[in-house]
Design an enzyme around this catalytic site. Structure first.
Site, PDB file in Angstrom:
ATOM      1  N   ALA A 272      -7.564  -5.899  -0.432  1.00 55.39           N
ATOM      2  CA  ALA A 272      -8.259  -6.809  -1.358  1.00 55.39           C
ATOM      3  C   ALA A 272      -7.614  -6.769  -2.746  1.00 55.39           C
ATOM      4  O   ALA A 272      -7.170  -5.711  -3.172  1.00 55.39           O
ATOM      5  CB  ALA A 272      -9.726  -6.421  -1.454  1.00 55.39           C
ATOM      6  N   CYS A 392      -1.188   0.307  -9.279  1.00 60.72           N
ATOM      7  CA  CYS A 392      -1.100  -0.420 -10.554  1.00 60.72           C
ATOM      8  C   CYS A 392      -1.340   0.567 -11.694  1.00 60.72           C
ATOM      9  O   CYS A 392      -2.135   0.317 -12.593  1.00 60.72           O
ATOM     10  CB  CYS A 392      -2.070  -1.584 -10.608  1.00 60.72           C
ATOM     11  SG  CYS A 392      -3.783  -1.118 -10.388  1.00 60.72           S
TER      12      CYS A 392
END
Length: 468
Positions: A272, A392
Site C-alpha cells: 500500500a 523512505c
C-alpha cells in the site's frame, strides 16, 4: 482585518487550537485532523480556511523553534505549561513571527480572550505578558550558533528533534545535514508517473495544461512529471483516464531497479498505497503477475480501486501480514519487493508530524519489524531471483545495516544498479548495489533502494553466513 473574520460565532483561532491539541496531545495525524476540520467547516470563506491550514500546519512545522522562542520570554518552561496554554502560545508566536498580515495586538488580544473563555482566567496575564514581550523582542532573539553549537542550531532553526540531527550529523556531516533539514521546509509539487502505454507524454502534458495545471519534466526519468496548481486530483482528466499515477520519483526508481522481465512473477509484501506494484504491472506489459499485499483491509480495498482505475489485468491486491511466513510463496517469485514500514524520516517535508512522533525507542522496534519482514520475504525469491529492499528513510540503521544483516544470514549478494539509473545518480554505492537518496541533495524524497540476488548453488558457510 487579517484573517480576523468570525463567522456564525465560530472563532477561527479556537479551531486552530483544537487542531493543535488533537495532534500534539492526542497523537492524531496532522493531515487527517486538518482535512477533517476543513471538511467540517466547508461553509467558511476561502480566506478563513486558508488561515486555518496555514497557522496549524506552520505551527507544527516550526514547533521546536516556537518552543525555543516562548522560553526566551517565559519563566515557565514549555513542558511545565498546561497543554492548552502551551499550544495557544505556540500558534500565537507563529503568527507574530511569520504572518505580517496579522497585527501583533490582534494576536495578543485573541489569545487572551481564548485563555479566559477556556477557563484559564488566572493565566490570562501570563499569556498576555509572554506574547507582548515576544512581539517586542522577536527580532532580538539569540539563536544557537552554527559554529559553536551545530546540533542545537539545526534542531531549533529547522525544528528537527535533536536525536535525529545528531544521527544525521554523524553520518552526513554538517553541510549535507543542513541541506536535508532545510529541504524539509520547501514546497514541492506533486510527482506523477505517466503510463506511456496508455497515452504519449505529449498527450498527457497537453491534457494537464488544458486544465491550467503547471507541468515540469523530471530530470531522472523521462516518464515522470512534477505538477502543481490543481485543486483536486480526482478532477484531473489524465488521472481519471488512468494515464497518470501519483508517485514520487524515488518510488518509481524501485520499479526501474527491479527491472522485471516479460512473464515474471512478482510479490510486493508491503504494497500500500500500491504505486510500486502498479508500476511493475505496467512494466510487465500485461504479462506475468503481481501480487500486491498489505496487512490493512482498508488499504487493500484502496489498492484494488486504484488497480481497477488503471485497467491493469496482471495484478491483484491481497490482504496479508508480511511478518507471517506464507508457505505457498516459498521460492515462487522472480522478484520480491520489500518496501518495509520505516521511521519515515525521508518524507518529513510531506508529513511534518513524523519527526515528532518518531523516537529512538520506536526506531529500535521498527528495525526489529523490518528484519522480521525481511526474514520472511527473502524466502519467497526463487534461486537466481531478485529481492528489492527499500525504505523512505535516511540513516544507516534501517538501511545499510539491514542489508548487511540480510547478507550475513541469507544466501544473497548485492548487485550493481548502475544499468537501471540515470548517470546523475551513479556513485560508488550504486555500483555496489544500493542508493541512499537524500532530500535537498537529490530531486526526490529521502529514500533507500538495494538490489539483492538470491544465489543459485548454495553451501551453508560458517557462522551462519553463506559462501558461494
Amino acid at each position: 482585518q487579517g484573517g480576523m473574520t468570525v463567522t456564525n460565532t465560530v472563532n477561527i483561532r479556537e479551531i486552530i487550537l483544537e487542531i493543535l491539541m488533537e495532534i500534539t496531545e492526542e497523537d492524531a495525524y496532522s493531515h487527517v485532523v486538518i482535512r477533517g476540520v476543513l471538511e467540517k467547516y466547508q461553509y467558511l470563506d476561502k480566506r478563513d480556511r486558508a488561515f486555518i491550514s496555514r497557522v496549524s500546519e506552520g505551527t507544527l512545522e516550526y514547533l521546536i523553534q516556537m518552543d525555543y522562542i516562548i522560553e526566551c520570554f517565559s519563566k515557565v518552561p514549555v513542558y511545565n505549561m498546561k497543554p492548552l496554554i502551551r499550544n495557544l502560545l505556540r500558534m500565537s508566536v507563529y503568527q507574530l513571527k511569520f504572518m505580517d498580515s496579522v497585527p501583533d495586538s490582534a494576536v495578543c488580544n485573541e489569545a487572551v480572550k481564548i485563555a479566559q473563555k477556556r477557563g484559564f482566567y488566572n493565566l490570562k496575564g501570563f499569556v498576555n505578558g509572554v506574547l507582548r514581550s515576544a512581539a517586542r523582542g522577536l527580532a532580538g532573539v539569540v539563536y544557537p550558533s552554527p559554529g559553536q553549537d551545530p546540533e542545537n542550531y539545526l534542531s531549533v532553526m529547522y525544528s528537527i528533534p535533536l536525536w535525529i540531527v545528531k544521527k544525521w550529523l554523524e553520518q552526513f556531516g554538517f553541510e549535507t545535514t543542513e541541506t536535508i533539514c532545510r529541504s524539509s521546509h520547501q514546497q514541492r509539487g506533486t510527482t506523477v508517473r505517466c503510463r506511456l502505454e496508455k497515452a504519449s507524454l505529449e498527450e498527457i502534458e497537453a491534457s494537464l495544461r488544458a486544465q491550467n495545471i503547471t507541468v515540469k519534466r523530471h530530470p531522472y526519468l523521462d516518464y515522470a512529471l512534477e505538477i502543481s496548481g490543481y485543486n483536486y486530483m480526482k478532477a484531473v482528466t489524465a488521472f481519471k483516464e488512468g494515464w497518470i499515477q501519483v508517485q514520487d520519483v524515488s518510488s518509481m526508481l524501485v520499479g526501474e531497479v527491479a527491472a522485471p522481465n516479460w512473464g515474471d512473477e512478482c510479490i510486493d509484501v508491503c504494497a500500500a498505497p500500491g504505486g510500486k506494484s502498479l508500476h511493475l504491472a505496467d512494466k510487465l506489459r500485461g504479462s506475468g503477475y503481481v501480487e500486491a499485499r498489505d496487512i490493512s483491509e482498508y488499504k487493500v480495498k484502496q489498492m484494488q480501486e486504484a488497480i481497477e482505475r488503471s485497467g491493469a489485468i496482471n495484478i491483484r491486491a491481497v490482504e496479508m501480514d508480511a511478518t507471517e511466513w506464507d508457505r505457498r510463496s516459498h521460492h515462487k517469485a522472480d522478484i520480491v519487493l520489500a518496501d518495509v514500514p520505516c521511521s519515515g524520516l525521508g518524507v518529513i517535508g510531506k508529513k511534518q508530524d513524523i519527526k515528532y512522533k518518531m523516537t529512538e525507542a520506536k526506531q529500535g522496534e521498527i528495525i526489529r519489524l523490518q528484519r522480521k519482514i525481511l526474514s520472511k520475504a527473502q524466502d519467497y525469491v526463487k534461486p537466481g531471483g531478485v529481492l528489492i529492499y527499500s525504505t523512505c528513510t535516511i540513516g544507516a540503521e534501517e538501511n545499510q545495516m539491514n542489508v548487511k544483516w540480510l547478507l550475513e544470514n541469507y544466501p544473497y549478494r548485492l548487485e550493481s544498479i548502475d544499468s537501471y539509473i540515470c548517470d546523475e545518480l551513479k556513485s560508488k554505492t550504486t555500483r555496489g548495489g544500493y542508493i541512499q537518496l537524500l532530500p535537498g541533495i537529490h530531486e526526490t524524497d529521502g529514500f533507500f533502494i538495494a538490489r539483492l540476488r538470491r544465489l543459485e548453488n548454495l553451501a551453508p558457510g560458517r557462522q551462519g553466513g553463506w559462501i558461494q
